[in-house]
Enzyme design. Structure first.
Site, mmCIF file in Angstrom:
data_model
loop_
_atom_site.group_PDB
_atom_site.id
_atom_site.type_symbol
_atom_site.label_atom_id
_atom_site.label_comp_id
_atom_site.label_asym_id
_atom_site.label_seq_id
_atom_site.Cartn_x
_atom_site.Cartn_y
_atom_site.Cartn_z
ATOM 1 N N GLY A 38 0.838 -1.207 0.000
ATOM 2 C CA GLY A 38 0.000 0.000 0.000
ATOM 3 C C GLY A 38 0.865 1.246 0.000
ATOM 4 O O GLY A 38 0.413 2.323 -0.385
ATOM 5 N N GLY A 39 2.106 1.111 0.485
ATOM 6 C CA GLY A 39 3.073 2.205 0.404
ATOM 7 C C GLY A 39 2.660 3.441 1.183
ATOM 8 O O GLY A 39 1.884 3.375 2.154
ATOM 9 N N LYS A 50 -6.968 11.692 4.466
ATOM 10 C CA LYS A 50 -8.382 12.006 4.199
ATOM 11 C C LYS A 50 -9.267 11.538 5.350
ATOM 12 O O LYS A 50 -10.296 12.144 5.650
ATOM 13 C CB LYS A 50 -8.828 11.387 2.877
ATOM 14 C CG LYS A 50 -8.586 12.302 1.688
ATOM 15 C CD LYS A 50 -7.162 12.364 1.228
ATOM 16 C CE LYS A 50 -6.474 13.658 1.356
ATOM 17 N NZ LYS A 50 -5.090 13.659 0.856
ATOM 18 N N ALA A 271 6.538 20.202 6.415
ATOM 19 C CA ALA A 271 5.884 19.740 5.177
ATOM 20 C C ALA A 271 6.438 20.567 4.018
ATOM 21 O O ALA A 271 5.708 21.308 3.346
ATOM 22 C CB ALA A 271 4.373 19.892 5.302
ATOM 23 N N GLY A 273 8.115 19.302 1.415
ATOM 24 C CA GLY A 273 8.226 18.557 0.156
ATOM 25 C C GLY A 273 8.664 17.129 0.377
ATOM 26 O O GLY A 273 8.945 16.704 1.501
ATOM 27 N N ASP A 311 6.553 8.097 -7.609
ATOM 28 C CA ASP A 311 7.267 9.230 -6.998
ATOM 29 C C ASP A 311 8.772 9.177 -7.253
ATOM 30 O O ASP A 311 9.434 10.221 -7.280
ATOM 31 C CB ASP A 311 7.026 9.248 -5.481
ATOM 32 C CG ASP A 311 5.632 9.740 -5.114
ATOM 33 O OD1 ASP A 311 4.791 9.880 -6.020
ATOM 34 O OD2 ASP A 311 5.379 9.965 -3.909
ATOM 35 N N ALA A 319 -0.633 9.504 -6.394
ATOM 36 C CA ALA A 319 -0.882 8.062 -6.386
ATOM 37 C C ALA A 319 -1.455 7.580 -7.712
ATOM 38 O O ALA A 319 -1.065 6.528 -8.230
ATOM 39 C CB ALA A 319 -1.846 7.726 -5.249
ATOM 40 N N HIS A 443 -29.879 17.387 -11.906
ATOM 41 C CA HIS A 443 -30.225 18.525 -11.058
ATOM 42 C C HIS A 443 -30.805 18.018 -9.744
ATOM 43 O O HIS A 443 -31.601 17.085 -9.764
ATOM 44 C CB HIS A 443 -31.249 19.405 -11.776
ATOM 45 C CG HIS A 443 -31.756 20.519 -10.912
ATOM 46 N ND1 HIS A 443 -31.021 21.656 -10.677
ATOM 47 C CD2 HIS A 443 -32.913 20.643 -10.211
ATOM 48 C CE1 HIS A 443 -31.699 22.460 -9.865
ATOM 49 N NE2 HIS A 443 -32.850 21.857 -9.568
HETATM 50 C C1 LIG Z 1 0.340 13.071 3.820
HETATM 51 C C2 LIG Z 1 0.261 12.706 2.371
HETATM 52 C C3 LIG Z 1 -0.925 12.851 1.699
HETATM 53 C C4 LIG Z 1 -1.014 12.501 0.353
HETATM 54 N N1 LIG Z 1 -2.222 12.673 -0.279
HETATM 55 C C5 LIG Z 1 -2.329 12.335 -1.577
HETATM 56 C C6 LIG Z 1 -3.578 12.448 -2.241
HETATM 57 O O1 LIG Z 1 -4.587 12.853 -1.655
HETATM 58 N N2 LIG Z 1 -3.643 12.073 -3.540
HETATM 59 C C7 LIG Z 1 -2.547 11.607 -4.217
HETATM 60 O O2 LIG Z 1 -2.658 11.277 -5.403
HETATM 61 N N3 LIG Z 1 -1.343 11.498 -3.605
HETATM 62 C C8 LIG Z 1 -1.211 11.843 -2.311
HETATM 63 N N4 LIG Z 1 -0.011 11.685 -1.684
HETATM 64 C C9 LIG Z 1 1.129 11.199 -2.478
HETATM 65 C C10 LIG Z 1 1.052 9.687 -2.686
HETATM 66 O O3 LIG Z 1 1.046 9.041 -1.426
HETATM 67 C C11 LIG Z 1 2.232 9.223 -3.526
HETATM 68 O O4 LIG Z 1 2.263 9.942 -4.740
HETATM 69 C C12 LIG Z 1 2.139 7.738 -3.830
HETATM 70 O O5 LIG Z 1 2.079 6.956 -2.661
HETATM 71 C C13 LIG Z 1 3.348 7.307 -4.671
HETATM 72 O O6 LIG Z 1 3.279 5.945 -4.941
HETATM 73 P P1 LIG Z 1 4.606 5.096 -5.223
HETATM 74 O O7 LIG Z 1 4.115 3.713 -5.515
HETATM 75 O O8 LIG Z 1 5.421 5.775 -6.235
HETATM 76 O O9 LIG Z 1 5.452 5.130 -3.880
HETATM 77 P P2 LIG Z 1 5.105 4.874 -2.346
HETATM 78 O O10 LIG Z 1 3.651 4.915 -2.091
HETATM 79 O O11 LIG Z 1 5.969 5.806 -1.586
HETATM 80 O O12 LIG Z 1 5.556 3.377 -2.113
HETATM 81 C C14 LIG Z 1 6.889 2.993 -2.167
HETATM 82 C C15 LIG Z 1 7.054 1.738 -1.332
HETATM 83 O O13 LIG Z 1 8.370 1.244 -1.542
HETATM 84 C C16 LIG Z 1 8.889 0.737 -0.331
HETATM 85 N N5 LIG Z 1 10.332 0.746 -0.448
HETATM 86 C C17 LIG Z 1 11.147 1.830 -0.616
HETATM 87 N N6 LIG Z 1 12.429 1.444 -0.745
HETATM 88 C C18 LIG Z 1 12.427 0.080 -0.661
HETATM 89 C C19 LIG Z 1 13.445 -0.891 -0.728
HETATM 90 N N7 LIG Z 1 14.713 -0.569 -0.909
HETATM 91 N N8 LIG Z 1 13.084 -2.177 -0.576
HETATM 92 C C20 LIG Z 1 11.789 -2.548 -0.376
HETATM 93 N N9 LIG Z 1 10.783 -1.666 -0.315
HETATM 94 C C21 LIG Z 1 11.094 -0.361 -0.473
HETATM 95 C C22 LIG Z 1 8.343 1.679 0.721
HETATM 96 O O14 LIG Z 1 8.315 1.052 1.980
HETATM 97 C C23 LIG Z 1 6.951 1.980 0.169
HETATM 98 O O15 LIG Z 1 5.997 1.087 0.710
HETATM 99 C C24 LIG Z 1 0.117 12.000 -0.332
HETATM 100 C C25 LIG Z 1 1.322 11.835 0.351
HETATM 101 C C26 LIG Z 1 1.400 12.175 1.684
HETATM 102 C C27 LIG Z 1 2.701 11.980 2.399
#
Ligand SMILES: Cc1cc2nc3c(=O)[nH]c(=O)nc-3n(C[C@H](O)[C@H](O)[C@H](O)COP(=O)(O)OP(=O)(O)OC[C@H]3O[C@@H](n4cnc5c(N)ncnc54)[C@H](O)[C@@H]3O)c2cc1C
Length: 464
Positions: A38-39, A50, A271, A273, A311, A319, A443
């Site tokens: 779920g990351g 949310k 916060a 970045g 990201d 996301a 509506h």
């Molecule tokens: C407070 C907050 C609110 C947010 N709200 C929104 C929103 O409303 N809408 C939206 O679109 N986005 C939102 N985001 C951004 C969104 O969470 C990210 O853009 C999204 O999660 C990116 O997905 P990803 O799969 O690239 O990486 P991530 O979700 O960061 O997942 C990466 C995963 O990789 C794992 N990992 C990293 N390195 C390693 C390694 N070497 N070995 C094994 N595992 C590893 C980590 O543990 C993590 O679980 C928000 C972010 C934050 C912090």
């Protein structure tokens, strides 16, 4: 040594969606995740933020009814048990992450718990500890997909810990502080800052630039600014944080004139970045775009059969972008002809009021050399908005003058995040103003403002 066709590092929305699609397509897939599937999104980002925002809004609404309301509702006193609210939020996170784990299993994806360290483009070591200690498991692969996401940027003079929080700690408060300074007025800072204020915390926001939400246009951020002021949030714009004295609970801030002031605060949320998470990937020596891994329109990196999504590949860090890239990469690896070239990715700021932006704003269109018309329809003329007591805000459409092709939508107002689907669909489908203006919208709904904005751009608005 284990081997697989596709090895995915990171189980966030990018990695887990890629894994599910790859499994559906019959690609032998291993997904390595060090923390929880779920990351960031499901565990410490989109969903928990949310949930907290919703809890804060419900509490705030009830607290407002203490003095009566035009609706005739009177609720003498509201209290909140923050531990229970956090447990409710954690329950949602658990249901969603459990669902992801079940989907991975259903689609034949092997989930390996541990932290990955890349040896080369075809070999990865997985270690039980983030510090890369312990007995490693070696996995060989044909395709390596990097989806390690991002992490919050730390201020070197104010490292996370104690009363200096990242968004992760702010989403699981053990107790509510009396006062909170939010450093950074981007969407994460404002969403959480507003939620804390609604929970009764004194909130001050410190932003280096001269306005909030610097990445959104000023017309969109203005109603949010007014809402912050109405809530009693203190704003320090064009100001810099110099450091925090944790013992005395004082934040040192430099104002626009260069004068240093001491702000008494119990906690500070940083916060400012997020940055791509590249630890463990160094050995690949991939081409970079600043701190992000450089990719092409199929999410290929500079190394053959090494792919990167989400990201880790930079802005927009959202996301739904990560998910779209993940789904596409799985399909490309399976042999399908795909490329990642969305017309627009809607971005939502879940403040109160909410902001949604998809495609070009009027000034973006000018910069792109397009001759455009734009039109605004205010929620003050929308019946549904009145029944929701939220008439602040508007919907704006931007379209080419010559052929009326819609190139952008923006909206600000309560609940407008749900309009993002209509905005993105009209842009991807190449809708013209006449298409939206000629669609019968239910509506009463906020969506009528979308139709009316298109009608207004054609000089045919009916309700204004
Ligand atoms: C407070 C907050 C609110 C947010 N709200 C929104 C929103 O409303 N809408 C939206 O679109 N986005 C939102 N985001 C951004 C969104 O969470 C990210 O853009 C999204 O999660 C990116 O997905 P990803 O799969 O690239 O990486 P991530 O979700 O960061 O997942 C990466 C995963 O990789 C794992 N990992 C990293 N390195 C390693 C390694 N070497 N070995 C094994 N595992 C590893 C980590 O543990 C993590 O679980 C928000 C972010 C934050 C912090």
């Amino acid at each position: 040594m284990q081997s697989t066709t596709l090895l995915i590092l990171g189980g966030g929305p990018g990695g887990y969606v890629a894994a599910i699609r790859a499994g559906q397509l019959g690609i032998p897939t291993v997904l390595v995740e060090g923390a929880n599937v779920g990351g960031t999104c499901l565990n410490i980002g989109c969903i928990p933020s949310k949930a907290l925002i919703h809890a804060a809004q419900e509490f705030h609404q009830l607290a407002q009814f203490a003095g009566g309301s035009p609706l005739g509702i009177h609720a003498p006193s509201a209290t909140i048990d923050i531990a229970r609210a956090v447990a409710w939020k954690d329950g949602i996170v658990g249901r969603l992450t459990g669902g992801v784990a079940a989907l991975l299993k259903k689609n034949g994806v092997q989930l390996v718990k541990g932290w990955a360290r890349v040896i080369d483009g075809k070999t990865v070591e997985v270690l039980p500890s983030v510090k890369q200690e312990g007995q490693p498991l070696r996995i060989a692969c044909e395709h390596l997909l990097l989806a390690t996401g991002s992490q919050p940027v730390e201020l070197p003079f104010m490292p996370f810990g104690g009363s200096v929080l990242s968004s992760t700690e702010a989403l699981s408060p053990a107790h509510l502080p009396k006062s909170l300074a939010v450093v950074g007025a981007g969407y994460i800072g404002l969403e959480l800052g507003m939620a804390y204020r609604k929970l009764g915390v004194q909130v001050a926001i410190i932003e280096a630039q001269d306005r909030i939400l610097p990445t959104y246009d000023a017309d969109l951020s203005k109603p949010v600014l007014m809402a912050l002021k109405k809530l009693g949030v203190t704003l320090h714009l064009s100001s810099r944080v110099l450091g925090m004295d944790q013992a005395d609970r004082v934040l040192r801030v430099q104002d626009p004139e260069g004068k240093e002031t001491a702000l008494p605060v119990e906690q500070a949320l940083i916060a400012v970045g997020r940055r791509p998470r590249t630890e463990g990937l160094e050995s690949l020596m991939l081409d970079m775009d600043g701190p992000a891994v450089r990719i092409d329109e199929q999410c290929r990196t500079s190394m053959h059969n090494v792919w990167a999504i989400g990201d880790l590949t930079g802005e927009p860090m959202l996301a739904h972008r990560a998910m779209a890239q993940g789904e596409m990469v799985a399909e490309v690896i399976s042999g399908k002809r795909r490329r990642y070239s969305p017309v627009a990715i809607a971005a939502v700021c879940f403040t109160d009021p909410e902001i949604v932006s998809a495609g070009l704003a009027p000034q973006d269109a000018v910069q792109a050399g397009l001759d455009c018309i734009s039109a605004v329809f205010p929620f003050s003329a929308n019946g549904r908005a009145m029944t929701l007591e939220s008439t602040d805000g508007f919907v704006r459409v931007v379209a080419r003058r010559d052929n009326h092709l819609i190139v952008g939508w923006q909206a600000v107002g309560r609940g407008v995040s749900e309009l993002s689907a209509a905005f993105a669909q009209s842009l991807e489908m190449g809708a013209r103003l006449e298409d939206v203006a000629g669609t019968i919208h239910a509506h009463p709904s906020l969506g009528e403002a979308v139709q009316e904005a298109a009608l207004r751009a054609l000089g045919q608005a009916l309700h204004i």
